[in-house]
Scaffold this motif. Structure first.
Motif, PDB file in Angstrom:
ATOM      1  N   GLU A 296      44.757  35.835  23.760  1.00 27.21           N
ATOM      2  CA  GLU A 296      44.317  35.627  25.140  1.00 27.21           C
ATOM      3  C   GLU A 296      45.397  36.076  26.119  1.00 27.21           C
ATOM      4  OE1 GLU A 296      42.790  32.076  28.151  1.00 27.21           O
ATOM      5  OE2 GLU A 296      43.159  31.639  26.036  1.00 27.21           O
ATOM      6  N   ILE A 297      46.653  35.827  25.789  1.00 23.02           N
ATOM      7  CA  ILE A 297      47.745  36.310  26.630  1.00 23.02           C
ATOM      8  C   ILE A 297      47.691  37.835  26.723  1.00 23.02           C
ATOM      9  CG2 ILE A 297      50.260  36.596  26.771  1.00 23.02           C
ATOM     10  CD1 ILE A 297      50.519  33.785  25.576  1.00 23.02           C
ATOM     11  N   GLY A 298      47.514  38.484  25.573  1.00 20.15           N
ATOM     12  CA  GLY A 298      47.445  39.945  25.562  1.00 20.15           C
ATOM     13  C   GLY A 298      46.261  40.484  26.338  1.00 20.15           C
ATOM     14  N   ARG A 299      45.079  39.884  26.101  1.00 21.14           N
ATOM     15  CA  ARG A 299      43.876  40.345  26.814  1.00 21.14           C
ATOM     16  C   ARG A 299      44.019  40.142  28.318  1.00 21.14           C
ATOM     17  NH1 ARG A 299      41.069  37.758  22.455  1.00 21.14           N
ATOM     18  NH2 ARG A 299      40.776  35.913  23.760  1.00 21.14           N
ATOM     19  N   THR A 300      44.519  38.977  28.713  1.00 18.22           N
ATOM     20  CA  THR A 300      44.644  38.687  30.143  1.00 18.22           C
ATOM     21  C   THR A 300      45.656  39.615  30.795  1.00 18.22           C
ATOM     22  OG1 THR A 300      44.117  36.369  29.701  1.00 18.22           O
ATOM     23  CG2 THR A 300      45.084  36.876  31.839  1.00 18.22           C
ATOM     24  N   ALA A 301      46.766  39.869  30.108  1.00 20.86           N
ATOM     25  CA  ALA A 301      47.767  40.790  30.650  1.00 20.86           C
ATOM     26  C   ALA A 301      47.169  42.175  30.852  1.00 20.86           C
ATOM     27  CB  ALA A 301      48.973  40.862  29.713  1.00 20.86           C
ATOM     28  N   ALA A 302      46.367  42.633  29.886  1.00 19.05           N
ATOM     29  CA  ALA A 302      45.732  43.941  30.012  1.00 19.05           C
ATOM     30  C   ALA A 302      44.739  43.969  31.166  1.00 19.05           C
ATOM     31  CB  ALA A 302      45.042  44.311  28.698  1.00 19.05           C
ATOM     32  N   GLN A 303      43.945  42.922  31.309  1.00 15.69           N
ATOM     33  CA  GLN A 303      42.970  42.862  32.410  1.00 15.69           C
ATOM     34  C   GLN A 303      43.666  42.901  33.765  1.00 15.69           C
ATOM     35  OE1 GLN A 303      40.906  39.248  31.487  1.00 15.69           O
ATOM     36  NE2 GLN A 303      39.775  40.134  29.764  1.00 15.69           N
ATOM     37  N   LEU A 304      44.756  42.153  33.898  1.00 15.72           N
ATOM     38  CA  LEU A 304      45.496  42.157  35.157  1.00 15.72           C
ATOM     39  C   LEU A 304      46.092  43.530  35.435  1.00 15.72           C
ATOM     40  CD1 LEU A 304      47.336  38.709  34.902  1.00 15.72           C
ATOM     41  CD2 LEU A 304      45.325  39.271  36.281  1.00 15.72           C
ATOM     42  N   MET A 305      46.601  44.180  34.377  1.00 18.06           N
ATOM     43  CA  MET A 305      47.171  45.511  34.566  1.00 18.06           C
ATOM     44  C   MET A 305      46.113  46.509  35.011  1.00 18.06           C
ATOM     45  SD  MET A 305      49.498  47.673  34.725  1.00 18.06           S
ATOM     46  CE  MET A 305      50.853  46.574  34.310  1.00 18.06           C
ATOM     47  N   LEU A 306      44.929  46.440  34.433  1.00 24.53           N
ATOM     48  CA  LEU A 306      43.852  47.348  34.827  1.00 24.53           C
ATOM     49  C   LEU A 306      43.489  47.147  36.298  1.00 24.53           C
ATOM     50  CD1 LEU A 306      41.597  47.124  31.648  1.00 24.53           C
ATOM     51  CD2 LEU A 306      42.926  49.109  32.406  1.00 24.53           C
ATOM     52  N   ARG A 307      43.516  45.918  36.746  1.00 23.60           N
ATOM     53  CA  ARG A 307      43.221  45.665  38.157  1.00 23.60           C
ATOM     54  C   ARG A 307      44.302  46.236  39.058  1.00 23.60           C
ATOM     55  NH1 ARG A 307      41.044  39.369  37.756  1.00 23.60           N
ATOM     56  NH2 ARG A 307      39.157  39.846  36.566  1.00 23.60           N
ATOM     57  N   LEU A 308      45.558  46.098  38.632  1.00 24.45           N
ATOM     58  CA  LEU A 308      46.651  46.664  39.424  1.00 24.45           C
ATOM     59  C   LEU A 308      46.539  48.184  39.489  1.00 24.45           C
ATOM     60  CD1 LEU A 308      49.970  44.776  38.544  1.00 24.45           C
ATOM     61  CD2 LEU A 308      48.718  44.785  40.696  1.00 24.45           C
ATOM     62  N   ILE A 309      46.243  48.797  38.355  1.00 24.83           N
ATOM     63  CA  ILE A 309      46.095  50.253  38.329  1.00 24.83           C
ATOM     64  C   ILE A 309      44.969  50.687  39.256  1.00 24.83           C
ATOM     65  CG2 ILE A 309      45.416  52.210  36.862  1.00 24.83           C
ATOM     66  CD1 ILE A 309      46.887  50.794  34.556  1.00 24.83           C
ATOM     67  N   GLY A 310      43.923  49.865  39.320  1.00 24.05           N
ATOM     68  CA  GLY A 310      42.793  50.172  40.195  1.00 24.05           C
ATOM     69  C   GLY A 310      43.036  49.833  41.654  1.00 24.05           C
ATOM     70  N   GLY A 311      44.236  49.345  41.983  1.00 27.63           N
ATOM     71  CA  GLY A 311      44.567  49.044  43.368  1.00 27.63           C
ATOM     72  C   GLY A 311      44.096  47.689  43.851  1.00 27.63           C
ATOM     73  N   GLU A 312      43.715  46.816  42.925  1.00 26.95           N
ATOM     74  CA  GLU A 312      43.227  45.494  43.311  1.00 26.95           C
ATOM     75  C   GLU A 312      44.366  44.469  43.311  1.00 26.95           C
ATOM     76  OE1 GLU A 312      39.841  44.286  40.973  1.00 26.95           O
ATOM     77  OE2 GLU A 312      39.504  46.379  40.404  1.00 26.95           O
ATOM     78  N   PRO A 313      44.329  43.496  44.211  1.00 26.96           N
ATOM     79  CA  PRO A 313      45.345  42.440  44.205  1.00 26.96           C
ATOM     80  C   PRO A 313      45.113  41.474  43.047  1.00 26.96           C
ATOM     81  CG  PRO A 313      43.683  41.967  45.865  1.00 26.96           C
ATOM     82  CD  PRO A 313      43.353  43.328  45.315  1.00 26.96           C
ATOM     83  N   ILE A 314      46.174  40.889  42.538  1.00 19.60           N
ATOM     84  CA  ILE A 314      46.054  39.880  41.479  1.00 19.60           C
ATOM     85  C   ILE A 314      46.920  38.675  41.859  1.00 19.60           C
ATOM     86  CG2 ILE A 314      45.640  41.612  39.698  1.00 19.60           C
ATOM     87  CD1 ILE A 314      48.502  41.142  38.717  1.00 19.60           C
ATOM     88  N   ALA A 315      46.657  37.549  41.207  1.00 18.43           N
ATOM     89  CA  ALA A 315      47.429  36.329  41.478  1.00 18.43           C
ATOM     90  C   ALA A 315      48.871  36.530  41.023  1.00 18.43           C
ATOM     91  CB  ALA A 315      46.811  35.151  40.744  1.00 18.43           C
ATOM     92  N   PRO A 316      49.827  35.954  41.745  1.00 23.04           N
ATOM     93  CA  PRO A 316      51.228  36.118  41.349  1.00 23.04           C
ATOM     94  C   PRO A 316      51.559  35.417  40.035  1.00 23.04           C
ATOM     95  CG  PRO A 316      51.050  34.576  43.181  1.00 23.04           C
ATOM     96  CD  PRO A 316      49.692  35.200  43.000  1.00 23.04           C
ATOM     97  N   ARG A 317      50.764  34.396  39.681  1.00 24.08           N
ATOM     98  CA  ARG A 317      51.061  33.651  38.463  1.00 24.08           C
ATOM     99  C   ARG A 317      49.770  33.205  37.794  1.00 24.08           C
ATOM    100  NH1 ARG A 317      54.766  28.123  38.232  1.00 24.08           N
ATOM    101  NH2 ARG A 317      55.015  28.021  35.962  1.00 24.08           N
ATOM    102  N   THR A 318      49.642  33.514  36.505  1.00 22.29           N
ATOM    103  CA  THR A 318      48.505  33.070  35.705  1.00 22.29           C
ATOM    104  C   THR A 318      49.052  32.223  34.568  1.00 22.29           C
ATOM    105  OG1 THR A 318      47.275  35.098  36.226  1.00 22.29           O
ATOM    106  CG2 THR A 318      46.511  33.786  34.347  1.00 22.29           C
ATOM    107  N   LEU A 319      48.631  30.970  34.504  1.00 25.51           N
ATOM    108  CA  LEU A 319      49.186  30.011  33.545  1.00 25.51           C
ATOM    109  C   LEU A 319      48.111  29.613  32.534  1.00 25.51           C
ATOM    110  CD1 LEU A 319      52.045  28.760  33.490  1.00 25.51           C
ATOM    111  CD2 LEU A 319      51.093  26.747  34.620  1.00 25.51           C
ATOM    112  N   LEU A 320      48.434  29.708  31.247  1.00 23.34           N
ATOM    113  CA  LEU A 320      47.514  29.321  30.180  1.00 23.34           C
ATOM    114  C   LEU A 320      47.963  28.004  29.554  1.00 23.34           C
ATOM    115  CD1 LEU A 320      46.927  32.772  28.432  1.00 23.34           C
ATOM    116  CD2 LEU A 320      45.602  31.696  30.249  1.00 23.34           C
ATOM    117  N   ALA A 321      47.004  27.263  29.016  1.00 19.91           N
ATOM    118  CA  ALA A 321      47.292  25.920  28.495  1.00 19.91           C
ATOM    119  C   ALA A 321      47.716  25.975  27.022  1.00 19.91           C
ATOM    120  CB  ALA A 321      46.060  25.028  28.638  1.00 19.91           C
ATOM    121  N   PRO A 322      48.736  25.167  26.643  1.00 25.41           N
ATOM    122  CA  PRO A 322      49.141  25.061  25.235  1.00 25.41           C
ATOM    123  C   PRO A 322      48.229  24.100  24.486  1.00 25.41           C
ATOM    124  CG  PRO A 322      50.502  23.645  26.574  1.00 25.41           C
ATOM    125  CD  PRO A 322      49.558  24.331  27.527  1.00 25.41           C
TER     126      PRO A 322
END
Length: 336
Positions: A296-322
């Protein structure tokens, strides 16, 4: 009439799916932005028509390389495997290749960064090394889109996706305290490491009146083994009745060294780790640990990167639960 692959166009897929060409393009470029039912319809139309996106031509038009780089501090560490797997699958769905490099080279982190923090080499960088400094990044010109995952850079504006490490450590200590342990050993990481500091803070928050004994560590097998010898060197009455290691590798090596010396886990000492690497559940006894949702960390990181590449803003911090994984190395404990 069947179409040959060379004649199938985006418009053919759109007609087959009953959507606009723009929707087809969005599904192929940013699938996470499209409703699941629409995405499924379009992907079925792609399969039915045999459409193949010309990634090279698309990237040339958009002045993109079609690749994202993941910079990892130690590729030999099995912890990163599932993160990279989740990352690679998510990027591949959007037509991007994942390139992986190790930041711990003989010539230092600066050399690795200077090679990959270059928009002519990649469309984005996912940095998993929290030992990189803000100065290292500021020395680079014209940075590609950049996010950090797992680890992060303190006082940096770079967006990050991480586990709630403090809460993970709190879960571990609460579990051990709930079993009656009032003297707990901690095998930490490098003192300057952000994961060590976050997990130490969480452990101290949850310890209450319990005594804490600190053993030095660096997240490696070798430091787990050294901690075991330090534990055994203590007088039996002064040994912590439970030990929480800030990584599963250290916990595994700690337990192996004790078992070779004739100690029984959890009779002589309860042991906990952090990460939930695949090996943890196969040990005898199986390791109680804190799970990081690595894919999930990997998938979420990739999704956020794709949004950045597309010029979209993303949250400064995404926190997942242990998640606390209860296994055999923390058995019932009764005070003597």
């Amino acid at each position: 009439m069947e179409r040959t692959l060379s004649r199938v166009k985006l418009a053919d897929v759109a007609r087959r799916a009953g959507v606009s060409a723009a929707t087809v393009s969005r599904v192929l470029s940013h699938p996470d932005l499209v409703a699941e039912t629409t995405r499924a319809t379009v992907l079925q139309a792609v399969e039915d028509t045999g459409y193949r996106m010309n990634h090279a031509a698309r990237n040339l038009r958009k002045q993109r390389t079609g690749s994202v780089v993941a910079l990892v501090p130690n590729l030999a560490n099995p912890f990163f495997a599932k993160i990279l797997d989740g990352m690679g699958h998510e990027l591949a769905r959007a037509g991007y290749d994942l390139l992986v490099a190790d930041t711990l080279e003989d010539k230092g982190r600066h050399t690795a960064l200077s090679r990959f923090l270059d928009p002519s080499r990649c469309d984005g960088v996912i940095l998993l090394d929290g030992q990189v400094s803000l100065a290292d990044l500021q020395d680079q010109r014209d940075l590609p889109p950049l996010i950090t995952a797992c680890e992060w850079i303190e006082d940096s504006p770079v967006p990050r996706i991480t586990l709630d490490n403090r809460e993970g450590a709190r879960l571990a200590i609460r579990h051990l305290r709930g079993l009656g342990h009032d003297h707990i050993g901690l095998i930490g990481g490098p003192p300057e490491n952000v994961l060590h500091r976050a997990r130490l803070t969480g452990a101290e928050d949850a310890a209450g009146p319990a005594r804490l004994t600190h053993f030095p560590g660096d997240f490696t097998l070798q430091s787990g083994k050294a901690a075991a010898h330090a534990w055994m060197a203590l007088a039996p009455s002064d040994r912590p009745s439970a030990v929480f290691a800030f990584s599963d590798e250290m916990a595994c090596a700690f337990m192996a060294a004790l078992q070779r010396a004739g100690h029984v886990v959890p009779r002589d000492v309860s042991i906990m780790g952090f990460d939930d690497i695949e090996l943890a559940s196969y040990l005898a006894p199986a390791l109680t640990t804190i799970r990081q949702p690595k894919r999930e960390i990997g998938r979420t990181a990739a999704q956020l990167m794709l949004r950045l590449i597309g010029g979209e803003p993303i949250a400064p911090r995404t926190l997942l639960a242990p998640l606390l994984m209860l296994r055999e190395t923390t058995g019932l404990f009764a005070r003597a």
